[in-house]
Design an enzyme around this catalytic site. Structure first.
Site, PDB file in Angstrom:
ATOM      1  N   TYR A   1     -10.586 -11.232  -6.916  1.00 19.12           N
ATOM      2  CA  TYR A   1      -9.303 -11.892  -6.686  1.00 19.12           C
ATOM      3  C   TYR A   1      -8.183 -11.070  -7.304  1.00 19.12           C
ATOM      4  O   TYR A   1      -8.404 -10.174  -8.122  1.00 19.12           O
ATOM      5  CB  TYR A   1      -9.294 -13.310  -7.278  1.00 19.12           C
ATOM      6  CG  TYR A   1      -9.366 -13.352  -8.792  1.00 19.12           C
ATOM      7  CD1 TYR A   1      -8.214 -13.286  -9.571  1.00 19.12           C
ATOM      8  CD2 TYR A   1     -10.591 -13.459  -9.448  1.00 19.12           C
ATOM      9  CE1 TYR A   1      -8.276 -13.313 -10.954  1.00 19.12           C
ATOM     10  CE2 TYR A   1     -10.660 -13.491 -10.831  1.00 19.12           C
ATOM     11  CZ  TYR A   1      -9.509 -13.412 -11.582  1.00 19.12           C
ATOM     12  OH  TYR A   1      -9.578 -13.426 -12.945  1.00 19.12           O
TER      13      TYR A   1
ATOM     14  N   GLY B   1      21.148   3.117  11.406  1.00 22.68           N
ATOM     15  CA  GLY B   1      22.378   3.497  10.728  1.00 22.68           C
ATOM     16  C   GLY B   1      22.213   4.567   9.686  1.00 22.68           C
ATOM     17  O   GLY B   1      23.186   5.002   9.071  1.00 22.68           O
TER      18      GLY B   1
ATOM     19  N   MET C   1      20.872   7.728  10.104  1.00 22.13           N
ATOM     20  CA  MET C   1      21.049   9.103  10.557  1.00 22.13           C
ATOM     21  C   MET C   1      22.292   9.197  11.443  1.00 22.13           C
ATOM     22  O   MET C   1      22.948   8.207  11.732  1.00 22.13           O
ATOM     23  CB  MET C   1      19.798   9.568  11.305  1.00 22.13           C
ATOM     24  CG  MET C   1      18.501   9.290  10.556  1.00 22.13           C
ATOM     25  SD  MET C   1      18.400  10.078   8.932  1.00 22.13           S
ATOM     26  CE  MET C   1      18.153  11.763   9.425  1.00 22.13           C
TER      27      MET C   1
ATOM     28  N   SER D   1     -10.655  -9.315 -16.108  1.00 20.95           N
ATOM     29  CA  SER D   1      -9.353  -9.362 -15.436  1.00 20.95           C
ATOM     30  C   SER D   1      -8.597  -8.122 -15.862  1.00 20.95           C
ATOM     31  O   SER D   1      -8.326  -7.934 -17.059  1.00 20.95           O
ATOM     32  CB  SER D   1      -8.589 -10.624 -15.828  1.00 20.95           C
ATOM     33  OG  SER D   1      -7.377 -10.698 -15.107  1.00 20.95           O
TER      34      SER D   1
END
Length: 895
Positions: free
Chosen positions: A865, A103, A105, A778
């Protein structure tokens, strides 16, 4: 003549060429290669679009001639010519970017019709109604897409014609009615198109609809090129992080017609249910219609399963095509087709967009069916899509009256104020309101409002309408085709079942069931499906990087663990100082003597210890990284200016405010010009060692108490905002002394890791020194991004960052996806840290830890992590697995 090839016949390409031919062109070429019934045509490459834009909206040298050659070849193959008076070749012009942008173009059908060729179509088909219907559609589409004429002008003319003929449907209009509309449409073009903008359309001093088919084709191709940079396309690419420099291809394809009577039709279908993943054919079709009628929601459609009853031979052939395509692509396919007088033609296929629930089920089912491997299943799930499964639903224990029902187009429930325009949705959302966008049907121009809305409700359109497809892709709840709704957008009111709903009224929708409810329905958190657990279980098998959660309360910790977190990577203790404890903190900060401060600290020690007992219980056996107090102390105090206003008012009433003035002076004395770079983090611990001492004692005592009760708490102490190693050395020594004292007193022993946040550039570039005093790093990427850029996150995101993104000064919002420069600092910190402390653990605890793109970058850097908000944990688990699998695939390819 240029040697660059910019135009390919469908017979020259294949599915691997999507970055050249776009997704649509590559798949048309692939279907042609498979021998499926595809109307012939050719594709102008994405690179030609980029060249066109870079040249200031001019065709690159040689493109005109190359297009002409392919038109001649197409005419020779079909035995027809564009614009021919006897038997004209008609074509469609469609865009097709490398990535599906439904939807976004623009499409033009029936190109090649003019006042002469329409008579030839009448003669060839002996069907005047079909010819005039095709011509009016062409003028309408061409004028809206190419000439920028307001689409409502044509729809209003059609509505007026139906009203004058006392008919309800477009299909009830006669050939004469449609011929009359063609004339009206031409008058609309003359009245509303600027001669200055389109001088090539000027005839006898005024604009006229183009009769020269070469002009029609040239302007249509240019319109597709230009549409790549229209607002709705840019908005869509920004939402889905699609590169602006890819460009879109243009597909020119021989027309086939679904509007040649009741043995003709058109439809959009999926080889499986894109809403829930059920292995069933799913979609809509219409007889005696063209493709835009299905997706535009102009007529209410029939379910695709009924095609076998309406057109059995074509339906049976389509079923075989479904099977062929799904087995070939090994994925659910989205298909557009037309049936012309009983003959099936394939107009498009692509790997279909689907909800998160459907994506998970389809992936798991296809593994069980032997179509794909578990690794492929994990790689196919978009991590961002998992958010859809974490959306609220209606509370099943609550009773409510269903006002009306529509089609369950996109799952999830939403509650908000009714709005009728995309502009109002965006404005109210920016003001903090939750809204439901109510429309007759959405169009691509409504994208910005759809993004802003909590949910979308339309009165027309099927499950493959614009509203349904876009909402599913965004994960926004959507109910389509609620026909009972009578929407008066102009007066901002909708009527249904004798009820009037006005703008601002509360409405609830359930995109899973199609229910529409007046008022607010209580929502509950969702429970992910069995396939959710299966995919994430596979992801956990494949990933090498850990995933923790940022959580500050036991409830958050429990939720994090349920969602697969392997520990807490950031427990922010300042959040524990709010609410009814704020007064204790204020008393501590403002104490004028040691006795008062110690009394306050004793109270805080007791409540902090209980806080940590709750956290450690919830994460028993898993690490919990506790960040010591970080923000400036004045953040816990009253706003000095508000306090001053209150004092002044009281003094005007004759009250003695001496003590309050003294308090105000204390608070003013603690105020800083730039508190984010002031007395905060480890600086607080050095200036006020009793605060950190209280927190370390509370952490250690809580862990000892639980261990005595048979628990397995694993606390870690994190010292924030370190910039020089001496800060960490000092605070580590003080912390270890308290930990040792508590353990001796409690006759308890366990390993207590002590580390730091790396959130300042100096810390990153001297990480080799800091690592000698740290058990872990961290990376606090929120502050690291602020201090690297010199940005204040609270100020820049709503001010100049949007402008920077629009002007491409920044490719991404650096507070959402990790910036490459910040990532280099993280990488440097990791390398330097490991150089002096090979056993150091390395993590990220900023919001980037839940951004899939950032997670993949962190994996490449080599982090141990990532840590993120609880509901982002599943996304991070999946993204980490995908990063591992991608790395292994790269290594394998390089062998």
């Amino acid at each position: 003549m240029s040697d660059v090839k910019r135009v390919y016949a469908f017979s020259e390409g294949d599915a691997s060429m999507k970055f050249v031919l776009g997704g649509k062109g590559a798949n048309l070429a692939e279907m042609t290669r498979l021998g499926l019934p595809v109307p012939p045509g050719f594709t102008i490459t994405c690179q030609a679009c980029v060249e066109y834009s870079q040249a200031g909206s001019r065709f690159p040298e040689g493109l005109d001639a190359e297009i002409d050659r392919h038109v001649e070849q197409l005419e020779a193959a079909m035995g027809k010519r564009l614009g021919d008076s006897d038997d004209a070749l008609l074509v469609s012009v469609r865009s097709g970017a490398p990535f599906s942008m439904p939807g976004m173009m623009d499409t033009i059908l029936n190109l090649g019709l003019n006042d002469v060729s329409v008579q030839g179509v009448i003669a060839q088909t002996e069907n005047p109604r079909f010819a005039w219907d095709s011509y009016r559609r062409f003028i309408q589409m061409f004028s809206k897409v190419v000439l920028n004429v307001e689409g409502d002008l044509f729809e209003n003319a059609i509505s007026a014609m139906k009203q004058s003929r006392d008919v309800r449907n477009d299909t009830d209009l006669t050939a004469a009615d449609l011929e009359s509309l063609v004339g009206q449409f031409k008058e609309i073009v003359t009245e509303h198109v600027s001669a200055d903008e389109f001088p090539e359309l000027v005839v006898d001093g005024q604009v006229a609809f183009p009769q020269d088919v070469a002009v029609q084709l040239r302007l249509s191709i240019e319109a597709v090129f230009k549409s790549w940079m229209n607002k709705r396309a840019i908005d869509y690419r920004r939402l889905y992080k699609i590169d602006d420099n890819l460009g879109t291809a243009v597909n020119v394809q021989t027309m086939v017609f679904g509007n040649k009577g009741e043995t003709s039709g058109t439809g959009v279908a999926f080889t499986r249910n894109p809403a829930d993943g059920t292995n069933e054919y799913y979609g809509d079709f219409l007889t005696n219609a063209q493709g835009e009628d299905v997706v535009a929601g102009i007529r209410n459609t029939q379910p695709i399963v009924e095609l076998l009853d309406v057109l059995p031979e074509a339906g049976a052939e389509l079923w075989k095509v479904f099977e062929t395509l799904e087995n070939h692509y090994r994925d659910m396919c989205d298909i557009e087709f037309t049936i012309e007088q009983g003959k099936l033609w394939m107009l498009q296929t692509r790997v279909g967009k689907r909800t998160a629930r459907a994506a998970l089920k389809i992936a798991v089912d296809m593994v069980e069916e032997g179509l794909i491997t578990r690794e492929e299943a994990v790689l196919r799930i978009d991590p961002d899509q998992l958010d859809q499964l974490l959306h609220p639903m209606f509370d099943a224990s609550v009773t409510y009256d269903v006002l009306t029902k529509g089609l369950n187009a996109s799952p999830g429930a939403a509650v908000g104020e009714v709005v009728f325009t995309a502009e109002d949705a965006e404005r109210l959302n920016n003001e903090g309101h939750k809204v439901i966008l109510v429309r007759w049907e959405t169009t691509p121009d409504d994208l910005h409002g759809m993004v802003a809305a909590q949910g979308i409700l339309t009165s027309h359109g099927g499950k493959t309408s614009h509203a349904a497809v876009v909402a599913r892709g965004m994960g926004t709840p959507c109910v389509c085709g609620a026909e009972a709704l009578k929407i008066d957008a102009k007066n901002k009111v909708v009527r249904v079942a004798g009820v009037e709903i006005h703008e601002g009224d509360m409405l609830s929708i359930n995109g899973t069931t199609g229910d529409v409810v007046l008022g607010e329905v209580a929502l509950v958190e969702p429970k992910p499906s069995g396939e959710f657990a299966t995919i994430l279980g596979w992801a956990d098998e494949f990933r090498d990087m850990g995933v923790r959660a940022n959580a500050d309360t036991p409830d958050d910790a429990i939720r994090s663990r349920e969602l697969g977190a392997e520990g807490i990577g950031l427990c922010r203790t300042e959040h524990m100082f709010l609410g009814d404890r704020k007064q204790i903190v204020q008393d501590m900060i403002l104490a004028e003597d040691d006795e008062t401060r110690e009394a306050s600290l004793a109270q805080l020690l007791s409540v902090q210890r209980e806080d940590f007992i709750g956290m450690f219980k919830a994460m028993d056996g898993l690490p919990v990284t506790v960040r010591l107090l970080d923000p400036p102390l004045h953040e816990f105090l009253d706003d000095p200016r508000e306090l001053e206003v209150e004092i002044t008012k009281a003094e005007c009433e004759g009250k003695d405010m001496t003590e309050e003035r003294k308090l105000l002076a204390q608070i003013d004395g603690m105020t800083e010009a730039n508190p984010m770079l002031g007395l905060r983090g480890c600086r607080l611990g050095i200036m006020f060692p009793e605060i950190y001492a209280m927190q370390v004692r509370a952490i250690t005592e809580a862990a000892c108490m639980l261990r005595k009760d048979g628990g397995d708490p694993r606390p870690e102490i994190m010292i924030p905002l370190v910039s020089v190693v001496a800060e960490l050395e000092t605070l580590r020594a003080e912390s270890e002394k308290i930990v040792g004292q508590v353990m001796a007193d409690q006759d308890c022993s366990f390993e207590m890791l002590i580390g730091t946040m790396i959130e300042l550039p100096r810390a990153a570039v001297t990480a080799d020194e800091i690592a000698k005093a740290a058990d872990f790093f961290s990376f606090g990427t929120n502050d690291l991004t602020q201090t690297t850029f010199g940005f204040s996150r609270d100020d820049v995101e709503g001010k100049f960052v949007p402008r920077y993104l629009a002007r491409k000064i920044l490719p991404r919002n650096p507070f959402e996806t990790i910036d490459t420069g910040v990532a280099k600092l993280v990488e440097m910190g990791c390398e330097l840290g490991r150089s002096t402390n090979p056993k150091i653990k390395l993590g990220v605890c900023g919001e980037h830890g839940g951004d899939p793109e950032s997670v993949k970058m962190f994996y490449k850097i080599g982090l141990t992590y990532v840590s993120c908000s609880p509901f982002r944990v599943p996304l991070a688990r999946l993204a980490a697995a995908q990063a591992t699998l991608a790395e292994k695939a790269t290594v394998s390819d390089n062998r």
